[in-house]
Design a protein around this motif. Sequence first.
Motif, mmCIF file in Angstrom:
data_model
loop_
_atom_site.group_PDB
_atom_site.id
_atom_site.type_symbol
_atom_site.label_atom_id
_atom_site.label_comp_id
_atom_site.label_asym_id
_atom_site.label_seq_id
_atom_site.Cartn_x
_atom_site.Cartn_y
_atom_site.Cartn_z
ATOM 1 N N PHE A 56 1.520 105.158 -87.848
ATOM 2 C CA PHE A 56 0.241 105.592 -88.417
ATOM 3 C C PHE A 56 -0.549 104.403 -88.976
ATOM 4 C CE2 PHE A 56 2.377 109.799 -88.670
ATOM 5 C CZ PHE A 56 1.431 110.534 -87.956
ATOM 6 N N ALA A 57 0.152 103.427 -89.557
ATOM 7 C CA ALA A 57 -0.518 102.238 -90.095
ATOM 8 C C ALA A 57 -1.169 101.430 -88.970
ATOM 9 C CB ALA A 57 0.467 101.379 -90.874
ATOM 10 N N ILE A 58 -0.486 101.302 -87.838
ATOM 11 C CA ILE A 58 -1.053 100.591 -86.690
ATOM 12 C C ILE A 58 -2.286 101.338 -86.188
ATOM 13 C CG2 ILE A 58 -0.661 99.900 -84.288
ATOM 14 C CD1 ILE A 58 2.339 99.501 -85.109
ATOM 15 N N GLN A 59 -2.177 102.654 -86.097
ATOM 16 C CA GLN A 59 -3.297 103.481 -85.646
ATOM 17 C C GLN A 59 -4.508 103.312 -86.559
ATOM 18 O OE1 GLN A 59 -2.644 107.773 -85.969
ATOM 19 N NE2 GLN A 59 -3.440 107.976 -83.878
ATOM 20 N N GLU A 60 -4.278 103.282 -87.850
ATOM 21 C CA GLU A 60 -5.369 103.127 -88.809
ATOM 22 C C GLU A 60 -5.984 101.730 -88.751
ATOM 23 O OE1 GLU A 60 -5.843 103.229 -93.615
ATOM 24 O OE2 GLU A 60 -4.620 104.804 -92.683
ATOM 25 N N LYS A 61 -5.145 100.718 -88.565
ATOM 26 C CA LYS A 61 -5.623 99.334 -88.547
ATOM 27 C C LYS A 61 -6.388 98.994 -87.266
ATOM 28 C CE LYS A 61 -4.073 94.604 -89.172
ATOM 29 N NZ LYS A 61 -2.950 93.709 -89.421
ATOM 30 N N HIS A 62 -6.117 99.715 -86.166
ATOM 31 C CA HIS A 62 -6.739 99.411 -84.875
ATOM 32 C C HIS A 62 -7.435 100.639 -84.287
ATOM 33 C CE1 HIS A 62 -4.861 95.489 -84.862
ATOM 34 N NE2 HIS A 62 -3.733 96.062 -85.216
ATOM 35 N N PRO A 63 -8.533 101.068 -84.910
ATOM 36 C CA PRO A 63 -9.223 102.265 -84.409
ATOM 37 C C PRO A 63 -9.894 102.042 -83.045
ATOM 38 C CG PRO A 63 -10.509 101.229 -86.143
ATOM 39 C CD PRO A 63 -9.195 100.493 -86.077
ATOM 40 N N GLU A 64 -10.013 100.794 -82.625
ATOM 41 C CA GLU A 64 -10.669 100.491 -81.349
ATOM 42 C C GLU A 64 -9.789 100.806 -80.141
ATOM 43 O OE1 GLU A 64 -8.420 96.715 -82.384
ATOM 44 O OE2 GLU A 64 -9.430 98.305 -83.488
ATOM 45 N N ILE A 65 -8.504 101.071 -80.369
ATOM 46 C CA ILE A 65 -7.622 101.430 -79.262
ATOM 47 C C ILE A 65 -7.007 102.800 -79.533
ATOM 48 C CG2 ILE A 65 -7.100 99.029 -78.672
ATOM 49 C CD1 ILE A 65 -4.396 99.374 -79.987
ATOM 50 N N GLN A 66 -6.569 103.435 -78.466
ATOM 51 C CA GLN A 66 -5.927 104.754 -78.587
ATOM 52 C C GLN A 66 -4.421 104.531 -78.746
ATOM 53 O OE1 GLN A 66 -6.909 107.386 -75.373
ATOM 54 N NE2 GLN A 66 -5.308 108.837 -75.923
ATOM 55 N N VAL A 67 -3.922 104.690 -79.963
ATOM 56 C CA VAL A 67 -2.516 104.442 -80.271
ATOM 57 C C VAL A 67 -1.715 105.737 -80.104
ATOM 58 C CG1 VAL A 67 -0.893 103.748 -82.084
ATOM 59 C CG2 VAL A 67 -3.088 102.576 -81.867
ATOM 60 N N SER A 68 -0.587 105.620 -79.416
ATOM 61 C CA SER A 68 0.347 106.741 -79.296
ATOM 62 C C SER A 68 1.758 106.170 -79.404
ATOM 63 C CB SER A 68 0.159 107.473 -77.967
ATOM 64 O OG SER A 68 0.411 106.602 -76.886
ATOM 65 N N TRP A 69 2.738 107.029 -79.625
ATOM 66 C CA TRP A 69 4.106 106.549 -79.764
ATOM 67 C C TRP A 69 5.091 107.633 -79.406
ATOM 68 C CZ3 TRP A 69 0.720 106.949 -83.891
ATOM 69 C CH2 TRP A 69 0.965 107.972 -84.808
ATOM 70 N N GLU A 70 6.319 107.180 -79.183
ATOM 71 C CA GLU A 70 7.419 108.094 -78.937
ATOM 72 C C GLU A 70 8.667 107.576 -79.636
ATOM 73 O OE1 GLU A 70 8.699 108.271 -74.816
ATOM 74 O OE2 GLU A 70 8.157 106.178 -74.519
ATOM 75 N N ALA A 71 9.464 108.491 -80.163
ATOM 76 C CA ALA A 71 10.732 108.119 -80.798
ATOM 77 C C ALA A 71 11.759 107.913 -79.691
ATOM 78 C CB ALA A 71 11.191 109.221 -81.746
ATOM 79 N N ARG A 72 12.544 106.860 -79.821
ATOM 80 C CA ARG A 72 13.579 106.550 -78.834
ATOM 81 C C ARG A 72 14.881 106.210 -79.528
ATOM 82 N NH1 ARG A 72 13.180 105.526 -73.277
ATOM 83 N NH2 ARG A 72 11.218 106.376 -72.575
ATOM 84 N N LYS A 73 15.967 106.709 -78.997
ATOM 85 C CA LYS A 73 17.297 106.377 -79.486
ATOM 86 C C LYS A 73 17.660 104.993 -78.960
ATOM 87 C CE LYS A 73 22.066 107.871 -79.262
ATOM 88 N NZ LYS A 73 23.016 108.846 -78.707
ATOM 89 N N VAL A 74 18.231 104.174 -79.822
ATOM 90 C CA VAL A 74 18.688 102.844 -79.419
ATOM 91 C C VAL A 74 20.178 102.951 -79.109
ATOM 92 C CG1 VAL A 74 18.920 100.419 -80.051
ATOM 93 C CG2 VAL A 74 16.989 101.741 -80.913
ATOM 94 N N GLN A 75 20.549 102.588 -77.902
ATOM 95 C CA GLN A 75 21.942 102.642 -77.475
ATOM 96 C C GLN A 75 22.770 101.558 -78.171
ATOM 97 O OE1 GLN A 75 22.779 105.158 -75.333
ATOM 98 N NE2 GLN A 75 20.622 105.740 -75.365
ATOM 99 N N ASN A 76 24.022 101.797 -78.350
ATOM 100 C CA ASN A 76 25.051 100.891 -78.908
ATOM 101 C C ASN A 76 24.659 100.292 -80.260
ATOM 102 O OD1 ASN A 76 23.305 99.047 -77.226
ATOM 103 N ND2 ASN A 76 24.799 97.499 -77.738
#
Length: 153
Positions: free
Chosen positions: A56-76
């Motif tokens: 959310f902080a990245i999204q707020e800091k860079h309104p000029e781009i469309q920010v999206s994200w996904e949660a990912r499990k890190v293996q090992n």
Amino acid sequence: MPSLSSILARIKIRLGSKHSEELMVYVVYGKQPSPFPDLDYIEPIIAIVASELECFAIQEKHPEIQVSWEARKVQNTEGIEMTAGSSLFLTHTTLLPYDEDDDGNPIFGIMDSPRPSALYRSRDTAEREAPDENLHKVALGEINLRGVGELLE
């Protein structure tokens, strides 16, 4: 009858061990106008962060781009604590080049629309588990609007 504090301690241990087995990070994408004439836009991975609040902080800091994200499990990652700057390895089934250099070789630098297939804590595990996939090294907490990390051969 067990005391409330001993019950809470057991719950905390169970939750803590489950959490360490399933370490999650957030892969952050940034859809933006392309610097390349043949593409209308690019949507590179612009960050790998530890919390959704950072997304959310990245999204707020860079309104000029469309920010999206996904949660990912890190293996090992069992028993391993990750901090800002920790290396992670993403695997990708396909990578498309953006452009060519002066000698006609493909430039992969920033990926157009990357979709990693998995995320690993160690390079050895990534190479063993996904030997036929492309490998992408990133640092937890790094932010770069043109694409994070380095593509490895």
